[in-house]
Write an enzyme that holds these catalytic residues in place. Structure first.
Site, short mmCIF file in Angstrom:
data_model
loop_
_atom_site.label_atom_id
_atom_site.label_comp_id
_atom_site.label_asym_id
_atom_site.label_seq_id
_atom_site.Cartn_x
_atom_site.Cartn_y
_atom_site.Cartn_z
N CYS A 1 37.75 42.20 45.11
CA CYS A 1 38.27 40.02 44.19
C CYS A 1 37.59 39.45 45.60
O CYS A 1 37.32 40.05 46.91
CB CYS A 1 39.49 40.54 43.81
SG CYS A 1 39.31 38.90 42.60
N ASP A 2 37.42 38.79 44.96
CA ASP A 2 36.94 37.52 45.49
C ASP A 2 37.10 37.31 47.42
O ASP A 2 36.66 37.96 48.08
CB ASP A 2 36.98 36.35 45.15
CG ASP A 2 36.94 36.13 43.69
OD1 ASP A 2 36.59 37.25 42.77
OD2 ASP A 2 36.90 35.08 43.03
N LYS A 3 38.26 37.38 47.04
CA LYS A 3 38.78 36.66 49.08
C LYS A 3 38.27 38.04 49.79
O LYS A 3 38.08 38.05 50.90
CB LYS A 3 40.03 36.31 48.96
CG LYS A 3 40.19 34.52 49.19
CD LYS A 3 39.72 34.52 47.63
CE LYS A 3 40.93 35.26 46.83
NZ LYS A 3 40.28 34.64 45.10
N CYS B 1 40.00 44.14 39.73
CA CYS B 1 39.09 44.15 40.42
C CYS B 1 39.40 45.29 41.77
O CYS B 1 38.21 45.54 42.18
CB CYS B 1 39.55 42.73 41.21
SG CYS B 1 39.99 41.27 40.11
N SER C 1 35.11 28.13 41.06
CA SER C 1 35.16 29.73 40.78
C SER C 1 34.18 29.93 41.03
O SER C 1 32.98 28.94 40.34
CB SER C 1 36.17 29.85 39.13
OG SER C 1 34.90 31.69 39.41
N ASP D 1 41.82 36.05 41.31
CA ASP D 1 42.27 34.49 40.69
C ASP D 1 42.42 34.41 39.41
O ASP D 1 43.10 33.83 38.95
CB ASP D 1 40.39 34.18 41.18
CG ASP D 1 40.55 33.81 42.59
OD1 ASP D 1 40.07 34.90 42.98
OD2 ASP D 1 41.32 32.83 42.65
FE1 FES Z 1 38.47 39.60 40.32
FE2 FES Z 1 36.77 37.42 39.55
S1 FES Z 1 39.59 37.55 38.84
S2 FES Z 1 36.72 39.17 40.50
#
Ligand code: FES
Length: 576
Positions: free
Chosen positions: A123-125, A50, A491, A82
């Site tokens: 990545c997400d956060k 990510c 998620s 994640d």
């Molecule tokens: Fe990093 Fe989905 S685990 S974007």
């Protein structure tokens, strides 16, 4: 501009500052001449795909800033994937990392005397953690996205008909399907090899791309910056579109400084409404509820969970993207990216075009030359607002009720419930692991409501994502017939009949703690209720005798110990 920006650095030719600069490899006289000290906040790690291209982008930005007469100073932060934490005992480090990254960026920025900032997300956060310090510091700045992973294809059903749109979600659901004996080992291996040919974030409308789309829609990222692929393949350099975005972002930063446009001039109430509207139209992740509330708090914009529902419920779902639809994020990029979605929404009167953006122009000006979905060559990635993928009110709703006196979020992703509600007996679990064991043992059957409790921000701690449970349900063909409710979160990959963010959480004495196996639970999106179908007197009696389980021991002073003491409920975005 230099006068306004470079006060600390202007006398760097002399004294201790000169000593420090030389020792760090800088030329003091050059530093004194700099026209901007730009914090290049980059949550780089080589630990996951990510964010493993982030350092390369950060170096490009430093070079581009130097070529413009400025100085880019790198600030790091711990990007948590994640994909590496979900379903493990370390899952609590995920959501917590959002606030930790924002703090790291703020710290580096002020300690190094930066006067502007480019944040590289991923990545997400990191998507939320990019916008939070920009809003908090109000330093001139913007966000660059390292890109999403390219999709893949296989030649067997049910995946062949998806074409070149397979993502990590397909592998995860294929893995559960293999466990259930629904596909062969060879087919699973094919999926594993093809779904992610290179690096980048999870490749569809999951949380990372939800947050990149929000950064673009709120005006803090250059147009079409939220959807590009990270690379060509795992062995290649970063994608040319990423390089172009990085270069263009430096030029944009200088324009912002010249014009005096700061993040809080961009992240105003109307811009938040635009971002929420766009995320709903694209089928964004439930995590947007946590992150948008946190960013708004930093920006000083008054926004409550009910506002997100009210803004979102009038928006049709028009992007045909996974997890609810067929396409990968790169397919959206190839038809024009987020601007095509926003153009459709603007024309329908659902966006406010007068807000400022990091281009130095208004949103309406940015979208002036962008085509409507119906004017593009034949495509089925973005639907016209008049002929949406799903009508308004069918994506994420905020509910409350006897099981969620404060609030919870229901994610339907365009589906409608037969009979208008889901009613079924509870199967109650006090951990994700216990629920997983029951699903794998065949102990969850059509009609059930799986209850996973004590996994909230305080209880877990860190509010882990129940994605492996939702993947198991999908992979076993139970996604349409089993509901899952939890005080944890989901998620962006998760889809089904899902209720998360139940507040108050079990660890805070919420009524989710009194549910017993076999109790009937009712989820009703029309009435916006989540209820335990027992008499009021029985509910009162159970609440009176509720014993909240003791919290797990944590090392005093550990980040999770501090997080548990400071974190607010999901109702308030889990801000600290
Ligand atoms: Fe990093 Fe989905 S685990 S974007």
């Amino acid at each position: 501009m230099a006068d306004k920006l470079a006060s600390y650095w202007s006398d760097a030719k002399q004294g201790l500052r000169a000593v420090e600069l030389r020792a760090a490899g800088f030329e003091p006289s050059e530093a004194a001449r700099t026209n901007a000290v730009v914090t290049i906040a980059n949550a780089y790690t080589n630990a996951h795909r990510c964010n493993n291209r982030v350092r390369r982008i950060a170096d490009l930005l430093v070079d581009a800033i130097a070529a413009s007469g400025g100085q880019g100073l790198l600030v790091g932060a711990p990007a948590v994937s994640d994909a590496l934490t979900q379903g493990t005992k370390n899952a609590g480090y995920s959501l917590m990392s959002r606030d930790l990254m924002a703090d790291c960026i703020e710290t580096g920025h002020f300690a190094h005397h930066g006067n502007s900032m480019i944040v590289v997300s991923g990545c997400d956060k990191t998507g939320a953690a990019a916008l939070m310090p920009l809003a908090r510091t109000n330093a001139f700045g913007l966000v660059v996205y390292p890109g999403t992973s390219s999709p893949g294809r296989v030649d067997f059903e049910p995946w062949a008909s998806k074409g070149n749109n397979l993502t990590l979600m397909d592998y995860m659901e294929g893995s559960a399907a293999r466990e259930a004996g629904r596909i062969s080992e060879d087919e699973l291996t094919s999926l594993q090899k093809c779904v992610m040919p290179g690096s980048g974030t999870c490749g569809a409308m999951f949380t990372a791309n939800t947050m990149s789309s929000i950064a673009e829609a709120i005006g803090m990222m250059l147009p079409r910056g939220a959807s590009h692929p990270a690379d060509y393949d795992a062995a290649s350099d970063i994608h040319d579109d990423v390089k172009n975005q990085a270069q263009a972002s430096v030029a944009a930063l200088y324009r912002l400084m010249e014009k005096g446009i700061r993040p809080r001039d961009i992240m105003v109430r109307e811009a938040f409404e635009n971002a929420i509207t766009t995320a709903y139209a694209m089928g964004g992740s439930t995590n947007l509820y946590l992150h948008v509330l946190a960013i708004a708090r930093e920006a000083g914009v008054s926004l409550a969970i009910e506002d997100l529902h009210r803004i979102g419920e009038r928006v049709p779902l028009i992007a045909n993207l996974q997890p609810h639809g067929a396409h990968a994020m790169v397919s959206l990029h190839n038809v024009g990216g987020v601007p095509v979605v926003m153009k459709a929404l603007l024309e329908a009167g659902l966006l406010q075009g007068g807000v400022m953006t990091v281009t130095g122009k208004t949103l309406a000006e940015n979208l002036a030359e962008v085509p409507l979905p119906e004017d593009l060559p034949e495509q089925d990635v973005v639907f016209p607002v008049s002929r949406p993928f799903a009508p308004p009110g069918n994506h994420i709703s905020v509910l409350s009720g006897s099981l969620a006196p404060e609030s919870c979020v229901l994610k339907l992703s365009g589906k409608t419930l037969e009979d208008g509600e889901f009613r079924g007996p509870a199967k109650v679990f006090d951990s994700e692991q216990a629920a997983m064991a029951a699903i794998r043992d065949g102990g969850v059957v059509p009609g059930d409501v799986v209850v996973v409790r004590h996994v909230g921000p305080v209880g877990a701690p860190g509010m882990p994502e129940m994605v492996h449970l939702t993947i198991q349900l999908q992979g076993r063909g139970l996604g349409k017939d089993v509901a899952l409710i939890t005080d944890g979160r989901f998620s962006g990959v998760s889809h089904g009949i899902l209720v998360g963010h139940i507040c108050p959480e079990g660890a805070k004495g919420g009524p989710i703690g009194v549910v017993r196996d076999g109790d009937v639970i009712v989820i009703n999106p029309k009435t916006r209720r989540l209820d335990l179908d027992i008499p009021e007197a029985e509910m009162a009696s159970r609440m009176a005798s509720l014993e909240v389980p003791a919290l797990s021991d944590l090392p005093p002073g550990s980040v999770l110990d501090k997080y548990r003491r400071l974190v607010s409920s999901a109702h308030h975005g889990c801000v600290q």
